[in-house]
Design a protein around this motif. Structure first.
Motif, PDB file in Angstrom:
ATOM      1  N   MET A  44       0.970  -1.258  -0.021  1.00 33.21           N
ATOM      2  CA  MET A  44      -0.104  -0.014  -0.072  1.00 33.21           C
ATOM      3  C   MET A  44       0.740   1.448  -0.139  1.00 33.21           C
ATOM      4  SD  MET A  44      -2.577   1.058   2.939  1.00 33.21           S
ATOM      5  CE  MET A  44      -3.160   2.879   3.087  1.00 33.21           C
TER       6      MET A  44
ATOM      7  N   THR B 237      -6.363   0.300   1.651  1.00 36.11           N
ATOM      8  CA  THR B 237      -5.729  -1.037   1.513  1.00 36.11           C
ATOM      9  C   THR B 237      -5.229  -0.722   0.000  1.00 36.11           C
ATOM     10  OG1 THR B 237      -7.656  -2.188   0.271  1.00 36.11           O
ATOM     11  CG2 THR B 237      -7.630  -2.197   2.856  1.00 36.11           C
ATOM     12  N   ASP B 238      -4.235  -1.768  -0.329  1.00 34.85           N
ATOM     13  CA  ASP B 238      -3.789  -1.579  -1.887  1.00 34.85           C
ATOM     14  C   ASP B 238      -4.776  -1.869  -2.705  1.00 34.85           C
ATOM     15  OD1 ASP B 238      -1.478  -1.641  -3.338  1.00 34.85           O
ATOM     16  OD2 ASP B 238      -2.136  -3.872  -3.893  1.00 34.85           O
ATOM     17  N   SER B 239      -5.897  -2.714  -2.511  1.00 29.30           N
ATOM     18  CA  SER B 239      -6.714  -2.665  -3.488  1.00 29.30           C
ATOM     19  C   SER B 239      -7.760  -1.712  -3.744  1.00 29.30           C
ATOM     20  CB  SER B 239      -7.496  -4.348  -3.255  1.00 29.30           C
ATOM     21  OG  SER B 239      -8.401  -4.137  -2.072  1.00 29.30           O
ATOM     22  N   LEU B 240      -8.134  -0.877  -2.613  1.00 32.19           N
ATOM     23  CA  LEU B 240      -8.701   0.200  -2.636  1.00 32.19           C
ATOM     24  C   LEU B 240      -8.209   1.170  -3.370  1.00 32.19           C
ATOM     25  CD1 LEU B 240     -10.525   0.454   0.817  1.00 32.19           C
ATOM     26  CD2 LEU B 240     -11.403  -0.243  -1.059  1.00 32.19           C
ATOM     27  N   GLN B 241      -6.737   1.447  -2.878  1.00 35.42           N
ATOM     28  CA  GLN B 241      -6.229   2.381  -3.943  1.00 35.42           C
ATOM     29  C   GLN B 241      -6.138   2.238  -5.292  1.00 35.42           C
ATOM     30  OE1 GLN B 241      -2.197   2.784  -1.973  1.00 35.42           O
ATOM     31  NE2 GLN B 241      -2.979   4.102  -0.584  1.00 35.42           N
ATOM     32  N   ALA B 242      -5.983   0.786  -5.782  1.00 32.05           N
ATOM     33  CA  ALA B 242      -5.943   0.719  -7.043  1.00 32.05           C
ATOM     34  C   ALA B 242      -7.361   0.594  -7.775  1.00 32.05           C
ATOM     35  CB  ALA B 242      -5.543  -1.166  -7.279  1.00 32.05           C
ATOM     36  N   ALA B 243      -8.268   0.421  -7.128  1.00 34.87           N
ATOM     37  CA  ALA B 243      -9.719   0.575  -7.483  1.00 34.87           C
ATOM     38  C   ALA B 243      -9.983   2.234  -7.748  1.00 34.87           C
ATOM     39  CB  ALA B 243     -10.844   0.172  -6.552  1.00 34.87           C
TER      40      ALA B 243
END
Lengths: 225, 225
Positions: B1, B196-202
Protein backbone atom coordinates in the motif's frame (compact mmCIF):
# COMPACT_ATOMS: atom_id res chain seq x y z
CA UNK A 1 -58.25 7.80 -14.91
CA UNK A 2 -59.36 9.88 -11.91
CA UNK A 3 -59.42 13.67 -11.99
CA UNK A 4 -57.19 15.55 -9.53
CA UNK A 5 -59.87 15.78 -6.87
CA UNK A 6 -60.81 12.10 -6.97
CA UNK A 7 -57.16 11.01 -7.15
CA UNK A 8 -56.27 13.19 -4.14
CA UNK A 9 -59.19 11.71 -2.23
CA UNK A 10 -58.02 8.16 -3.06
CA UNK A 11 -54.47 8.92 -1.94
CA UNK A 12 -55.72 10.43 1.32
CA UNK A 13 -58.06 7.50 1.84
CA UNK A 14 -55.28 4.96 1.19
CA UNK A 15 -52.80 6.73 3.43
CA UNK A 16 -55.21 7.43 6.26
CA UNK A 17 -56.48 3.84 6.27
CA UNK A 18 -53.02 2.42 6.95
CA UNK A 19 -51.07 5.23 8.62
CA UNK A 20 -49.15 4.19 11.71
CA UNK A 21 -50.98 6.62 13.98
CA UNK A 22 -53.50 3.80 14.40
CA UNK A 23 -50.94 1.19 15.37
CA UNK A 24 -51.53 -0.07 18.94
CA UNK A 25 -47.92 0.72 19.92
CA UNK A 26 -48.31 4.28 18.67
CA UNK A 27 -51.62 4.67 20.42
CA UNK A 28 -50.08 3.45 23.66
CA UNK A 29 -47.32 6.03 23.17
CA UNK A 30 -49.78 8.86 22.82
CA UNK A 31 -51.89 7.66 25.74
CA UNK A 32 -48.81 7.73 27.95
CA UNK A 33 -48.75 3.97 28.43
CA UNK A 34 -45.19 3.28 27.28
CA UNK A 35 -42.52 2.53 29.84
CA UNK A 36 -39.35 4.60 29.73
CA UNK A 37 -37.57 1.66 28.13
CA UNK A 38 -40.27 1.30 25.47
CA UNK A 39 -39.95 4.98 24.69
CA UNK A 40 -36.19 4.54 24.33
CA UNK A 41 -36.76 1.52 22.11
CA UNK A 42 -38.94 3.61 19.82
CA UNK A 43 -36.46 6.51 19.70
CA UNK A 44 -33.40 4.39 18.93
CA UNK A 45 -35.12 2.21 16.34
CA UNK A 46 -36.91 5.07 14.66
CA UNK A 47 -33.52 6.78 14.29
CA UNK A 48 -32.61 4.16 11.71
CA UNK A 49 -35.65 5.27 9.74
CA UNK A 50 -34.74 8.94 10.20
CA UNK A 51 -31.24 8.29 8.89
CA UNK A 52 -32.71 6.70 5.74
CA UNK A 53 -34.52 9.94 4.85
CA UNK A 54 -31.62 11.97 3.40
CA UNK A 55 -30.42 8.83 1.60
CA UNK A 56 -33.78 8.23 -0.10
CA UNK A 57 -34.11 11.95 -0.85
CA UNK A 58 -30.68 11.94 -2.51
CA UNK A 59 -31.84 8.97 -4.62
CA UNK A 60 -34.95 10.94 -5.57
CA UNK A 61 -32.75 13.91 -6.56
CA UNK A 62 -30.64 11.59 -8.72
CA UNK A 63 -33.73 10.43 -10.61
CA UNK A 64 -34.69 13.89 -11.83
CA UNK A 65 -33.43 15.49 -15.03
CA UNK A 66 -35.08 18.76 -13.99
CA UNK A 67 -32.97 21.33 -12.13
CA UNK A 68 -36.17 23.10 -10.98
CA UNK A 69 -37.40 19.89 -9.33
CA UNK A 70 -34.02 19.34 -7.70
CA UNK A 71 -33.98 22.94 -6.40
CA UNK A 72 -37.41 22.30 -4.86
CA UNK A 73 -36.46 18.94 -3.33
CA UNK A 74 -32.93 19.60 -2.02
CA UNK A 75 -34.08 21.34 1.17
CA UNK A 76 -35.18 17.92 2.42
CA UNK A 77 -31.58 16.82 2.70
CA UNK A 78 -30.66 20.08 4.36
CA UNK A 79 -33.59 19.79 6.78
CA UNK A 80 -32.19 16.51 8.07
CA UNK A 81 -28.44 17.02 7.69
CA UNK A 82 -28.44 20.66 8.80
CA UNK A 83 -25.90 23.37 8.10
CA UNK A 84 -23.49 21.97 10.70
CA UNK A 85 -23.17 19.03 13.09
CA UNK A 86 -25.48 20.64 15.69
CA UNK A 87 -28.41 21.61 13.51
CA UNK A 88 -30.70 19.57 11.33
CA UNK A 89 -33.26 16.87 11.98
CA UNK A 90 -30.78 14.05 12.59
CA UNK A 91 -28.94 16.07 15.25
CA UNK A 92 -32.29 17.00 16.81
CA UNK A 93 -33.25 13.33 16.92
CA UNK A 94 -29.98 12.48 18.68
CA UNK A 95 -30.77 15.25 21.19
CA UNK A 96 -34.09 13.47 21.75
CA UNK A 97 -32.22 10.19 22.19
CA UNK A 98 -30.07 11.73 24.92
CA UNK A 99 -33.14 13.28 26.56
CA UNK A 100 -34.78 9.86 26.90
CA UNK A 101 -31.58 8.49 28.43
CA UNK A 102 -29.93 6.82 25.46
CA UNK A 103 -26.27 7.03 24.54
CA UNK A 104 -25.90 9.48 21.66
CA UNK A 105 -23.02 7.67 19.94
CA UNK A 106 -24.56 4.24 20.26
CA UNK A 107 -27.84 5.52 18.85
CA UNK A 108 -26.00 7.19 15.96
CA UNK A 109 -24.23 3.89 15.28
CA UNK A 110 -27.60 2.02 15.20
CA UNK A 111 -26.28 -0.14 18.04
CA UNK A 112 -29.68 -1.46 19.12
CA UNK A 113 -31.72 -1.45 15.90
CA UNK A 114 -33.94 -4.51 15.53
CA UNK A 115 -33.40 -6.67 12.43
CA UNK A 116 -37.00 -6.26 11.26
CA UNK A 117 -36.75 -2.47 11.55
CA UNK A 118 -33.66 -2.55 9.38
CA UNK A 119 -35.38 -4.80 6.83
CA UNK A 120 -38.39 -2.51 6.58
CA UNK A 121 -36.41 0.73 6.33
CA UNK A 122 -33.99 -0.76 3.81
CA UNK A 123 -37.00 -1.96 1.81
CA UNK A 124 -38.24 1.62 1.72
CA UNK A 125 -34.91 2.88 0.34
CA UNK A 126 -34.94 0.03 -2.17
CA UNK A 127 -38.50 0.87 -3.25
CA UNK A 128 -37.36 4.43 -3.93
CA UNK A 129 -34.22 3.21 -5.73
CA UNK A 130 -36.10 0.79 -7.98
CA UNK A 131 -39.05 3.07 -8.78
CA UNK A 132 -39.40 5.78 -11.39
CA UNK A 133 -39.27 9.32 -10.00
CA UNK A 134 -43.06 9.74 -9.84
CA UNK A 135 -43.59 6.58 -7.82
CA UNK A 136 -40.63 7.37 -5.56
CA UNK A 137 -42.18 10.77 -4.81
CA UNK A 138 -45.59 9.20 -4.21
CA UNK A 139 -44.09 6.93 -1.56
CA UNK A 140 -43.26 10.07 0.45
CA UNK A 141 -46.90 11.13 0.71
CA UNK A 142 -47.29 9.81 4.24
CA UNK A 143 -46.09 13.37 4.92
CA UNK A 144 -49.66 14.46 4.28
CA UNK A 145 -50.58 12.90 7.61
CA UNK A 146 -47.48 13.86 9.57
CA UNK A 147 -48.37 17.44 10.65
CA UNK A 148 -51.44 16.36 12.63
CA UNK A 149 -49.55 13.44 14.13
CA UNK A 150 -46.64 15.69 15.14
CA UNK A 151 -48.98 18.17 16.84
CA UNK A 152 -50.68 15.34 18.72
CA UNK A 153 -47.31 13.87 19.66
CA UNK A 154 -45.97 17.11 21.12
CA UNK A 155 -49.09 17.45 23.27
CA UNK A 156 -48.95 13.78 24.32
CA UNK A 157 -45.28 13.83 25.25
CA UNK A 158 -45.58 17.09 27.18
CA UNK A 159 -48.46 15.61 29.13
CA UNK A 160 -47.35 12.02 29.66
CA UNK A 161 -43.56 12.12 29.50
CA UNK A 162 -42.70 15.54 30.97
CA UNK A 163 -39.35 14.18 32.20
CA UNK A 164 -38.13 14.22 28.60
CA UNK A 165 -38.24 18.02 28.55
CA UNK A 166 -39.80 20.31 25.97
CA UNK A 167 -36.53 21.24 24.28
CA UNK A 168 -35.97 17.65 23.18
CA UNK A 169 -39.17 17.81 21.12
CA UNK A 170 -37.63 20.29 18.66
CA UNK A 171 -37.68 17.78 15.80
CA UNK A 172 -41.42 17.16 16.18
CA UNK A 173 -42.08 20.92 16.38
CA UNK A 174 -40.11 21.60 13.21
CA UNK A 175 -41.86 18.83 11.34
CA UNK A 176 -45.33 20.33 11.82
CA UNK A 177 -44.57 23.05 9.28
CA UNK A 178 -42.00 21.17 7.22
CA UNK A 179 -44.04 18.03 6.72
CA UNK A 180 -46.96 20.18 5.57
CA UNK A 181 -44.81 21.94 2.99
CA UNK A 182 -43.18 18.62 1.95
CA UNK A 183 -46.54 16.89 1.64
CA UNK A 184 -47.96 19.72 -0.44
CA UNK A 185 -44.91 19.73 -2.75
CA UNK A 186 -45.05 15.97 -3.17
CA UNK A 187 -48.79 15.89 -3.79
CA UNK A 188 -48.54 18.70 -6.34
CA UNK A 189 -45.84 16.78 -8.23
CA UNK A 190 -47.82 13.53 -8.13
CA UNK A 191 -51.01 15.21 -9.35
CA UNK A 192 -49.19 16.87 -12.24
CA UNK A 193 -47.34 13.75 -13.35
CA UNK A 194 -49.60 10.77 -12.72
CA UNK A 195 -51.23 11.20 -16.11
CA UNK A 196 -52.60 7.71 -16.70
CA UNK A 197 -54.70 5.25 -14.78
CA UNK A 198 -51.78 2.87 -14.30
CA UNK A 199 -49.49 5.65 -13.03
CA UNK A 200 -52.13 6.68 -10.51
CA UNK A 201 -52.46 3.05 -9.41
CA UNK A 202 -48.67 2.79 -9.02
CA UNK A 203 -48.66 5.93 -6.85
CA UNK A 204 -51.39 4.56 -4.59
CA UNK A 205 -49.54 1.25 -4.30
CA UNK A 206 -46.29 3.02 -3.37
CA UNK A 207 -48.03 5.04 -0.67
CA UNK A 208 -49.56 1.82 0.67
CA UNK A 209 -46.17 0.12 0.70
CA UNK A 210 -44.72 3.08 2.58
CA UNK A 211 -47.41 2.84 5.26
CA UNK A 212 -46.46 -0.83 5.64
CA UNK A 213 -42.86 0.20 6.35
CA UNK A 214 -43.90 2.59 9.13
CA UNK A 215 -46.40 0.06 10.49
CA UNK A 216 -43.90 -2.80 10.52
CA UNK A 217 -41.44 -0.71 12.51
CA UNK A 218 -44.02 -0.55 15.29
CA UNK A 219 -44.83 -4.27 14.93
CA UNK A 220 -41.16 -4.99 15.62
CA UNK A 221 -41.20 -2.78 18.72
CA UNK A 222 -44.33 -4.53 19.93
CA UNK A 223 -42.66 -7.93 19.59
CA UNK A 224 -39.54 -6.66 21.34
CA UNK A 225 -41.63 -5.74 24.35
CA UNK B 1 0.00 0.00 0.00
CA UNK B 2 1.29 3.45 -0.92
CA UNK B 3 1.61 6.23 1.63
CA UNK B 4 -0.43 9.41 1.09
CA UNK B 5 2.31 11.15 -0.83
CA UNK B 6 3.02 8.27 -3.20
CA UNK B 7 -0.70 7.57 -3.70
CA UNK B 8 -1.36 11.25 -4.50
CA UNK B 9 1.50 11.19 -6.98
CA UNK B 10 0.07 8.06 -8.67
CA UNK B 11 -3.40 9.63 -8.92
CA UNK B 12 -1.96 12.82 -10.41
CA UNK B 13 0.20 10.80 -12.79
CA UNK B 14 -2.74 8.65 -13.92
CA UNK B 15 -5.06 11.62 -14.37
CA UNK B 16 -2.53 13.85 -16.09
CA UNK B 17 -1.50 11.08 -18.50
CA UNK B 18 -5.03 10.70 -19.85
CA UNK B 19 -6.73 14.05 -19.21
CA UNK B 20 -8.64 15.44 -22.18
CA UNK B 21 -6.59 18.63 -22.33
CA UNK B 22 -4.25 16.62 -24.56
CA UNK B 23 -6.95 15.47 -26.95
CA UNK B 24 -6.36 16.84 -30.48
CA UNK B 25 -9.89 18.30 -30.61
CA UNK B 26 -9.29 20.13 -27.34
CA UNK B 27 -5.91 21.36 -28.47
CA UNK B 28 -7.47 22.68 -31.67
CA UNK B 29 -10.05 24.48 -29.56
CA UNK B 30 -7.43 26.20 -27.46
CA UNK B 31 -5.31 27.08 -30.50
CA UNK B 32 -8.32 28.81 -32.02
CA UNK B 33 -8.62 26.30 -34.89
CA UNK B 34 -12.26 25.27 -34.38
CA UNK B 35 -14.89 26.57 -36.74
CA UNK B 36 -17.92 28.26 -35.24
CA UNK B 37 -19.94 25.11 -35.94
CA UNK B 38 -17.33 22.91 -34.22
CA UNK B 39 -17.44 25.19 -31.20
CA UNK B 40 -21.23 24.86 -31.14
CA UNK B 41 -20.92 21.10 -31.46
CA UNK B 42 -18.66 21.01 -28.43
CA UNK B 43 -20.96 23.27 -26.37
CA UNK B 44 -24.17 21.37 -27.10
CA UNK B 45 -22.66 17.91 -26.64
CA UNK B 46 -20.73 18.85 -23.54
CA UNK B 47 -24.02 20.09 -22.04
CA UNK B 48 -25.17 16.49 -21.80
CA UNK B 49 -22.10 15.82 -19.67
CA UNK B 50 -22.76 18.95 -17.57
CA UNK B 51 -26.33 17.83 -16.94
CA UNK B 52 -25.06 14.44 -15.63
CA UNK B 53 -23.05 16.18 -12.88
CA UNK B 54 -25.85 16.94 -10.38
CA UNK B 55 -27.29 13.48 -11.06
CA UNK B 56 -24.04 11.69 -10.28
CA UNK B 57 -23.48 13.95 -7.26
CA UNK B 58 -26.94 13.08 -5.92
CA UNK B 59 -26.03 9.40 -6.34
CA UNK B 60 -22.82 10.03 -4.39
CA UNK B 61 -24.84 11.76 -1.65
CA UNK B 62 -27.16 8.75 -1.49
CA UNK B 63 -24.20 6.42 -0.91
CA UNK B 64 -23.04 8.15 2.26
CA UNK B 65 -24.28 7.31 5.76
CA UNK B 66 -22.39 10.35 7.09
CA UNK B 67 -24.27 13.64 7.44
CA UNK B 68 -20.95 15.51 7.65
CA UNK B 69 -19.87 14.10 4.27
CA UNK B 70 -23.25 15.00 2.75
CA UNK B 71 -23.02 18.55 4.15
CA UNK B 72 -19.61 18.86 2.50
CA UNK B 73 -20.74 17.41 -0.86
CA UNK B 74 -24.18 19.00 -1.31
CA UNK B 75 -22.83 22.34 -2.60
CA UNK B 76 -21.93 20.53 -5.82
CA UNK B 77 -25.59 20.11 -6.67
CA UNK B 78 -26.25 23.72 -5.74
CA UNK B 79 -23.29 24.90 -7.82
CA UNK B 80 -24.87 23.38 -10.92
CA UNK B 81 -28.59 23.77 -10.20
CA UNK B 82 -28.32 27.23 -8.65
CA UNK B 83 -30.69 28.98 -6.28
CA UNK B 84 -33.12 29.79 -9.10
CA UNK B 85 -33.58 29.19 -12.83
CA UNK B 86 -31.10 31.93 -13.79
CA UNK B 87 -28.18 31.04 -11.57
CA UNK B 88 -26.07 27.92 -11.31
CA UNK B 89 -23.69 26.17 -13.65
CA UNK B 90 -26.31 24.61 -15.92
CA UNK B 91 -27.96 28.00 -16.55
CA UNK B 92 -24.52 29.50 -17.18
CA UNK B 93 -23.79 26.76 -19.70
CA UNK B 94 -27.06 27.50 -21.51
CA UNK B 95 -26.03 31.18 -21.60
CA UNK B 96 -22.83 29.99 -23.27
CA UNK B 97 -24.88 27.95 -25.73
CA UNK B 98 -26.85 31.04 -26.71
CA UNK B 99 -23.66 33.07 -26.98
CA UNK B 100 -22.23 30.62 -29.53
CA UNK B 101 -25.46 30.82 -31.52
CA UNK B 102 -27.31 27.72 -30.33
CA UNK B 103 -30.97 27.50 -29.43
CA UNK B 104 -31.26 27.47 -25.64
CA UNK B 105 -34.30 25.18 -25.46
CA UNK B 106 -32.97 22.71 -28.00
CA UNK B 107 -29.64 22.53 -26.17
CA UNK B 108 -31.45 22.01 -22.85
CA UNK B 109 -33.44 19.19 -24.47
CA UNK B 110 -30.22 17.52 -25.72
CA UNK B 111 -31.57 17.87 -29.24
CA UNK B 112 -28.25 17.34 -31.00
CA UNK B 113 -26.32 15.11 -28.64
CA UNK B 114 -24.30 12.43 -30.42
CA UNK B 115 -25.05 8.80 -29.50
CA UNK B 116 -21.46 8.11 -28.43
CA UNK B 117 -21.46 11.16 -26.16
CA UNK B 118 -24.60 9.88 -24.51
CA UNK B 119 -23.11 6.38 -24.10
CA UNK B 120 -19.95 7.73 -22.47
CA UNK B 121 -21.73 10.13 -20.12
CA UNK B 122 -24.30 7.51 -19.13
CA UNK B 123 -21.43 5.09 -18.49
CA UNK B 124 -19.97 7.64 -16.09
CA UNK B 125 -23.24 7.89 -14.14
CA UNK B 126 -23.45 4.10 -14.13
CA UNK B 127 -19.88 3.79 -12.86
CA UNK B 128 -20.81 6.08 -9.97
CA UNK B 129 -24.06 4.19 -9.34
CA UNK B 130 -22.40 0.76 -9.29
CA UNK B 131 -19.34 1.75 -7.26
CA UNK B 132 -18.87 2.04 -3.53
CA UNK B 133 -18.73 5.61 -2.23
CA UNK B 134 -14.92 5.78 -2.17
CA UNK B 135 -14.55 4.72 -5.79
CA UNK B 136 -17.38 7.00 -6.89
CA UNK B 137 -15.62 9.94 -5.26
CA UNK B 138 -12.29 8.92 -6.82
CA UNK B 139 -13.86 9.07 -10.27
CA UNK B 140 -14.44 12.79 -9.70
CA UNK B 141 -10.73 13.52 -9.28
CA UNK B 142 -10.33 14.84 -12.81
CA UNK B 143 -11.28 18.02 -10.95
CA UNK B 144 -7.66 18.19 -9.83
CA UNK B 145 -6.77 19.16 -13.40
CA UNK B 146 -9.73 21.38 -14.15
CA UNK B 147 -8.59 24.71 -12.63
CA UNK B 148 -5.53 25.01 -14.90
CA UNK B 149 -7.59 23.93 -17.91
CA UNK B 150 -10.32 26.47 -17.13
CA UNK B 151 -7.77 29.29 -16.82
CA UNK B 152 -6.23 28.30 -20.13
CA UNK B 153 -9.66 28.03 -21.73
CA UNK B 154 -10.73 31.52 -20.67
CA UNK B 155 -7.55 32.99 -22.13
CA UNK B 156 -7.89 30.95 -25.33
CA UNK B 157 -11.53 31.83 -25.92
CA UNK B 158 -10.98 35.52 -25.22
CA UNK B 159 -8.14 35.50 -27.74
CA UNK B 160 -9.48 33.23 -30.48
CA UNK B 161 -13.26 33.47 -30.21
CA UNK B 162 -13.84 37.05 -29.03
CA UNK B 163 -17.23 37.05 -30.77
CA UNK B 164 -18.56 34.79 -28.04
CA UNK B 165 -18.20 37.59 -25.48
CA UNK B 166 -16.57 37.51 -22.06
CA UNK B 167 -19.82 37.32 -20.12
CA UNK B 168 -20.64 33.93 -21.63
CA UNK B 169 -17.49 32.47 -20.05
CA UNK B 170 -18.91 32.83 -16.53
CA UNK B 171 -19.11 29.06 -16.05
CA UNK B 172 -15.41 28.61 -16.82
CA UNK B 173 -14.51 31.50 -14.51
CA UNK B 174 -16.52 30.06 -11.63
CA UNK B 175 -14.98 26.63 -12.09
CA UNK B 176 -11.40 27.85 -11.55
CA UNK B 177 -12.06 28.26 -7.83
CA UNK B 178 -14.80 25.68 -7.46
CA UNK B 179 -12.99 22.84 -9.19
CA UNK B 180 -9.95 23.50 -6.98
CA UNK B 181 -12.06 23.26 -3.84
CA UNK B 182 -13.90 20.20 -5.20
CA UNK B 183 -10.68 18.47 -6.19
CA UNK B 184 -9.14 19.14 -2.77
CA UNK B 185 -12.23 17.82 -0.97
CA UNK B 186 -12.35 14.72 -3.13
CA UNK B 187 -8.64 14.01 -2.80
CA UNK B 188 -8.77 14.44 0.96
CA UNK B 189 -11.64 11.94 1.19
CA UNK B 190 -9.89 9.44 -1.07
CA UNK B 191 -6.62 9.68 0.87
CA UNK B 192 -8.39 9.13 4.18
CA UNK B 193 -10.48 6.18 3.00
CA UNK B 194 -8.40 4.21 0.51
CA UNK B 195 -6.84 2.21 3.30
CA UNK B 196 -5.71 -0.89 1.41
CA UNK B 197 -3.71 -1.60 -1.69
CA UNK B 198 -6.78 -2.87 -3.56
CA UNK B 199 -8.84 0.19 -2.63
CA UNK B 200 -6.06 2.45 -3.91
CA UNK B 201 -5.96 0.44 -7.13
CA UNK B 202 -9.76 0.75 -7.50
CA UNK B 203 -9.50 4.54 -7.07
CA UNK B 204 -6.81 4.82 -9.73
CA UNK B 205 -8.86 2.65 -12.08
CA UNK B 206 -11.97 4.80 -11.53
CA UNK B 207 -10.03 7.98 -12.28
CA UNK B 208 -8.67 6.35 -15.44
CA UNK B 209 -12.18 5.32 -16.50
CA UNK B 210 -13.39 8.89 -15.94
CA UNK B 211 -10.63 10.29 -18.17
CA UNK B 212 -11.82 7.85 -20.85
CA UNK B 213 -15.32 9.33 -20.62
CA UNK B 214 -14.06 12.88 -21.17
CA UNK B 215 -11.70 11.72 -23.91
CA UNK B 216 -14.37 9.76 -25.76
CA UNK B 217 -16.63 12.79 -25.82
CA UNK B 218 -13.98 14.58 -27.88
CA UNK B 219 -13.42 11.50 -30.07
CA UNK B 220 -17.11 11.65 -30.97
CA UNK B 221 -16.85 15.35 -31.86
CA UNK B 222 -13.80 14.62 -33.99
CA UNK B 223 -15.70 11.97 -35.93
CA UNK B 224 -18.70 14.28 -36.34
CA UNK B 225 -16.48 16.83 -38.03
Amino acid sequence: MMDAEAFTARLVEEGAAHYHDQHPFHQRMHRGDLSNRQLQLWVENRYYYQARIPIKDAIILSKSEDAAFRRMWIHRLQDHDGADANSGGLAQWLNLAEAVGLDREKTAAFGNVLPGVRFACDAYVDLVRQSPLLVAVASSLTELFAPDLMSARIAAWEKHYPWVGGEALAYFRGRVTRARRDGDEGLDFVLRNAATDSLQAACIAALHRKTQVLWHLLDCLTLAG
